[in-house]
Design a protein around this motif. Structure first.
Motif, PDB file in Angstrom:
ATOM      1  N   GLN A 355     -92.170  -1.793 -40.421  1.00  0.00           N
ATOM      2  CA  GLN A 355     -92.995  -1.043 -39.576  1.00  0.00           C
ATOM      3  C   GLN A 355     -91.955  -0.120 -38.782  1.00  0.00           C
ATOM      4  OE1 GLN A 355     -95.827  -2.972 -36.669  1.00  0.00           O
ATOM      5  NE2 GLN A 355     -97.109  -3.227 -38.615  1.00  0.00           N
ATOM      6  N   ALA A 362     -91.079   8.380 -39.880  1.00  0.00           N
ATOM      7  CA  ALA A 362     -92.487   9.087 -39.445  1.00  0.00           C
ATOM      8  C   ALA A 362     -91.695  10.035 -38.398  1.00  0.00           C
ATOM      9  CB  ALA A 362     -93.692   8.234 -38.965  1.00  0.00           C
ATOM     10  N   PHE A 400    -101.812   4.952 -36.460  1.00  0.00           N
ATOM     11  CA  PHE A 400    -100.681   5.325 -36.954  1.00  0.00           C
ATOM     12  C   PHE A 400    -100.628   5.715 -38.519  1.00  0.00           C
ATOM     13  CE2 PHE A 400     -96.300   4.112 -38.664  1.00  0.00           C
ATOM     14  CZ  PHE A 400     -95.554   5.146 -38.211  1.00  0.00           C
ATOM     15  N   GLY A 401    -101.079   4.999 -39.256  1.00  0.00           N
ATOM     16  CA  GLY A 401    -101.136   5.164 -40.688  1.00  0.00           C
ATOM     17  C   GLY A 401    -101.988   6.358 -41.032  1.00  0.00           C
ATOM     18  N   MET A 404    -100.154   9.368 -40.295  1.00  0.00           N
ATOM     19  CA  MET A 404     -99.044   9.772 -41.293  1.00  0.00           C
ATOM     20  C   MET A 404     -99.948  10.358 -42.547  1.00  0.00           C
ATOM     21  SD  MET A 404     -96.480   6.712 -41.791  1.00  0.00           S
ATOM     22  CE  MET A 404     -95.202   6.962 -43.079  1.00  0.00           C
ATOM     23  N   VAL A 405    -101.042   9.676 -42.981  1.00  0.00           N
ATOM     24  CA  VAL A 405    -101.653  10.421 -44.121  1.00  0.00           C
ATOM     25  C   VAL A 405    -102.280  11.941 -44.042  1.00  0.00           C
ATOM     26  CG1 VAL A 405    -103.484  10.292 -45.825  1.00  0.00           C
ATOM     27  CG2 VAL A 405    -102.498   8.332 -44.885  1.00  0.00           C
TER      28      VAL A 405
ATOM     29  N   SER B 106     -97.340   9.479 -47.718  1.00  0.00           N
ATOM     30  CA  SER B 106     -98.628   9.666 -47.384  1.00  0.00           C
ATOM     31  C   SER B 106     -99.214   8.073 -47.983  1.00  0.00           C
ATOM     32  CB  SER B 106     -99.502  10.750 -48.125  1.00  0.00           C
ATOM     33  OG  SER B 106    -100.648  10.161 -48.613  1.00  0.00           O
ATOM     34  N   GLY B 109     -98.295   5.661 -45.394  1.00  0.00           N
ATOM     35  CA  GLY B 109     -99.315   5.629 -44.521  1.00  0.00           C
ATOM     36  C   GLY B 109    -100.672   4.896 -44.781  1.00  0.00           C
ATOM     37  N   PHE B 112    -100.257   1.182 -44.328  1.00  0.00           N
ATOM     38  CA  PHE B 112    -100.601   0.766 -42.857  1.00  0.00           C
ATOM     39  C   PHE B 112    -101.988   0.575 -42.739  1.00  0.00           C
ATOM     40  CE2 PHE B 112     -96.127   2.075 -41.643  1.00  0.00           C
ATOM     41  CZ  PHE B 112     -95.640   0.809 -41.524  1.00  0.00           C
ATOM     42  N   VAL B 113    -102.939   1.721 -43.039  1.00  0.00           N
ATOM     43  CA  VAL B 113    -104.203   1.960 -42.682  1.00  0.00           C
ATOM     44  C   VAL B 113    -104.977   0.643 -43.547  1.00  0.00           C
ATOM     45  CG1 VAL B 113    -106.316   3.163 -43.165  1.00  0.00           C
ATOM     46  CG2 VAL B 113    -104.193   4.304 -42.756  1.00  0.00           C
TER      47      VAL B 113
END
Lengths: 441, 305
Positions: A355, A362, A400-401, A404-405, B106, B109, B112-113
């Protein structure tokens, strides 16, 4: 190789209300299936190991409704605004204004940072947060050498941070060496590990490289956890010595700095000292990076980022180029790690998870790869933004995820800015790296 | 010798599960050329959906275990496949022609999601189920009393893997969809010009990969009797290692790589140390990439300028 799908291009342009509702309905239906079991049924293991469950259909209904409403809003926005682009989002006049401000932003920010301990002297929380932000600025600038300049995707950067932290912690607790002796050693050891990692991955292409660096980071973490005799395993290393002001301890004693200067002792002195220490380390990273960028090695890094095959054709030694990038980035990671260890006084493997790597990555990507100011601003936004969600601990990483996307979809080259190569034979605008087709280097 | 044989069986079972996940990596990499970093988490989601479906069916009073397992298999495959489809639509399709780091980030990310989504939705604690399939066969009993066991669940895992592998190999090599997939793998522009719906084919690749990951999730649940929100990360890296070891882009290669990783991990735990089994698996990834960048069954890659 650009394949423009005609379907997606036309569908988003002219869709009437019925089509709009249909899309939203389909999306809501998909959301219903996705959330039905995962959210609708909550399982929990009881004390006897038996699983129990209860239903949460209200939450599912709320989520599905949100998807329905959200897709209508997004679809409408898409029709009114059109495809998101910088020109439409930010008018040209504002852009020129911003670049004007941008020229003075960096010096202004630096002056403000230098004054932070003066302004917020009494606010311990803000000082601690500022130290944390600066640590990430330093890590971001360090990783920027590898990812931003040389274009090598490193998912295991935290390994070097860990090497630096453990080097300092172990040397200081076992041999009693001072921070100022250990700091360069931590950097050298981390750089050594960077070269060690660099060797096997030299021949790898972008994505493989990413996964191997990730595996490497995990290996280091697992070794730290399991090599109990040396590292203390999951318990970590505690009572790491605090840094001294070049040999003079920052404490309450008669030989302490406060007593020698004849001023009243305050624990804030040490915080302020740590603040300027990390600021100096971060600025060193920045200065070295900027200097290196103008040297042949820095130009080789940038050339490598733009096109590896062309690089090799021009006779650039890609092996040394990659190794130096890895080693330089790792060294700064090691410095930051040593600082982290001395600030915390305690380290454990928990601080060096994937992480953390992803967070630093990031920051680099959000800041715009290769842009020094962008990385600093991104660290401020990410770490500060993270602080805002402090009360919502469980949702932080989820947000946070998602961020990022979304950032990748919206601005793949970074939110704040991205640095074009330092040298060009022609005008810089003629071949921005945005337009250059990616070689599979 | 007996101990070795027992470990061989255990390793093959674990390897089958890795192989099923690895197929998802290998197919996506073959077509889109990206590492679907969130694939390990898709496997985890599959395990959770299997667990929840199982729990619901048990509570309705259904007792026929084969019927329950069949329904669980179908439901988890269907819903997980939809997850795969949605992930591709949201996080990867808009980035298909973006610069090469973008889809990777992506995907991280997205990983993580998914991890934190299931933590928020289902809690952070491990979810155990009571053993569903018990019993087995004693293959051999040595003089000193060591017994080589082959449990029913191990048989089910291996048989399911073989059957599914046969179905999907047939799908890729004999059907229209498989032909489209191979065409897209060769050259997406050309395939599109010749009337292949590239978007749909790529979506289907993600759907198939996710469905197989769901099967792996169910097998994991039955074999180990538990799921938790963090199991996707390590399993994902190991399955990716398997895909690379087998030669990325090759379906039999992924299976072979999966078996190899399963065996290496099991033997390492049995003969050296359990603590360092993950280190062994990850080190293999690095060693393979140094000496065999194209893997066991992979094709040498042509550098395009």
């Amino acid at each position: 190789m650009t394949v423009i799908s005609p379907k997606t291009a036309s569908a988003s342009r002219s869709a009437g209300i019925p089509a709009l509702l249909k899309t939203a309905f389909v999306n809501a239906l998909i959301a219903l299936v996705l959330f039905s079991l995962m959210v609708g049924i909550r399982t929990e293991a009881g004390s006897d190991g038996q699983l129990t469950y209860w239903t949460r259909f209200g939450d599912v209904a709320a989520l599905v409704a949100a998807v329905f409403g959200g897709s209508i809003v997004i679809e409408l926005l898409r029709q009114w605004i059109g495809p998101a682009g910088t020109e439409k989002l930010i008018p040209p006049a504002v852009q020129t204004g911003m670049s004007f401000i941008g020229r003075y932003l960096a010096p202004a920010l630096l002056i403000f940072t230098l004054l932070v301990p003066v302004i917020f002297y009494d606010q311990r929380y803000i000082l601690d947060l500022a130290i944390l932000v600066l640590t990430y600025v330093m890590l971001g600038w360090g990783l920027n050498v590898v990812v931003g300049l040389a274009g090598l995707l490193d998912l295991g950067y935290v390994a070097f941070y860990a090497v630096g932290a453990y080097s300092y912690a172990l040397l200081a607790t076992n041999f009693g060496w001072s921070f100022w002796v250990c700091l360069p050693l931590a950097g050298i050891l981390a750089a050594f590990w960077g070269v060690l990692l660099g060797f096997p991955v030299l021949r790898l292409r972008g994505d493989y490289l990413a996964i191997v660096t990730l595996a490497f980071g995990e290996i280091i973490r697992l070794v730290i956890i399991n090599w109990q005799e040396l590292t203390g395993g999951p318990n970590g290393v505690s009572s790491i010595p605090r840094p001294s002001f070049f040999g003079i301890p920052l404490d309450n004693s008669d030989s302490g700095l406060a007593a020698r200067l004849g001023i009243e002792y305050s624990p804030t002195h040490r915080i302020v000292f740590l603040f300027y220490l990390i600021l100096a380390l971060a600025l060193l990273t920045n200065w070295v990076t900027i200097r290196l960028r103008r040297l042949p090695i820095g130009r080789a890094w940038e050339a490598l980022r733009e096109d590896e095959v062309a690089c090799r054709a021009l006779g650039i030694n890609t092996t040394t180029t990659k190794l130096t990038a890895f080693a330089t980035g790792a060294m700064f990671g090691g410095f930051a790690g040593a600082f982290f260890a001395t600030r915390q006084g305690f380290i454990s493997p928990e601080s060096f998870t994937f992480q953390e790597s992803a967070l630093v990555l990031a920051i680099v990507v959000l800041g715009g790869m290769g842009s020094q100011l962008g990385v600093a601003l991104a660290a401020l936004a990410m770490i500060g933004g993270f602080e805002l969600f402090r009360s919502l601990e469980t949702y932080r990483m989820l947000v946070f995820g998602m961020a990022m996307v979304l950032i990748m979809i919206w601005r793949p080259r970074g939110l704040i800015g991205h640095r074009a190569p330092t040298v060009y034979l022609t005008k810089a605008q003629a071949i921005s790296s945005d337009l250059v087709k990616e070689g599979h280097g | 010798m007996d101990y070795f044989a027992q470990q061989l069986i255990n390793g093959l079972v674990l390897g089958s599960i890795y192989g099923l996940i690895a197929i998802g990596y290998t197919m996506v990499y073959g077509i889109v050329g990206m590492i679907n970093f969130a694939h390990g988490d898709v496997f985890m989601i599959g395990g959770f959906i299997a667990l929840i479906t199982f729990l619901l069916l048990i509570s309705t009073g259904l007792t026929a275990i084969p019927v329950i397992l069949l329904i669980v298999l179908l439901v988890s495959m269907a819903i997980t496949a939809l997850y795969g489809w949605t992930i591709e639509r949201i996080a990867y399709r808009p980035l298909r022609h973006s610069f090469r780091l973008a889809p990777m980030l992506s995907a991280i990310g997205m990983s993580f999601v998914l991890t934190n989504y299931s933590q928020v939705a289902q809690g952070a604690r491990v979810k155990p189920i009571p053993p569903v399939i018990t019993g087995g066969y004693t293959l051999h009993e040595s003089a000193d009393g060591f017994v080589i066991q082959l449990s029913n669940i191990q048989i089910i895992v291996v048989v399911t893997t073989i059957v599914l592998l046969a179905i999907f190999t047939w799908l890729v090599s004999r059907t229209r969809l498989g032909r489209d997939m191979r065409a897209c793998e060769q050259d997406q522009t050309m395939a599109a010009l010749l009337g292949v719906d590239v978007d749909r084919t790529i979506s289907m690749t993600f759907v198939i990969g996710a469905a197989l990951a769901a099967v792996a999730g169910l097998m994991y649940l039955l074999y180990y009797g538990l799921v938790d929100f963090f199991m996707g990360f390590v399993a994902g890296i190991k399955a990716f290692t398997a895909a690379v070891l087998g030669g990325i882009g090759s379906l039999p290669g992924a299976m072979l790589g999966g078996l190899a990783i399963g065996l290496i991990e099991t033997f390492w735990s049995a003969y050296f140390s359990v603590e360092y089994k993950d280190v062994a698996a990850f080190s293999i990834l690095i060693v393979v990439l140094i000496f065999m960048p194209t893997g066991l069954l992979g094709r040498p890659e042509v550098e395009k300028v």
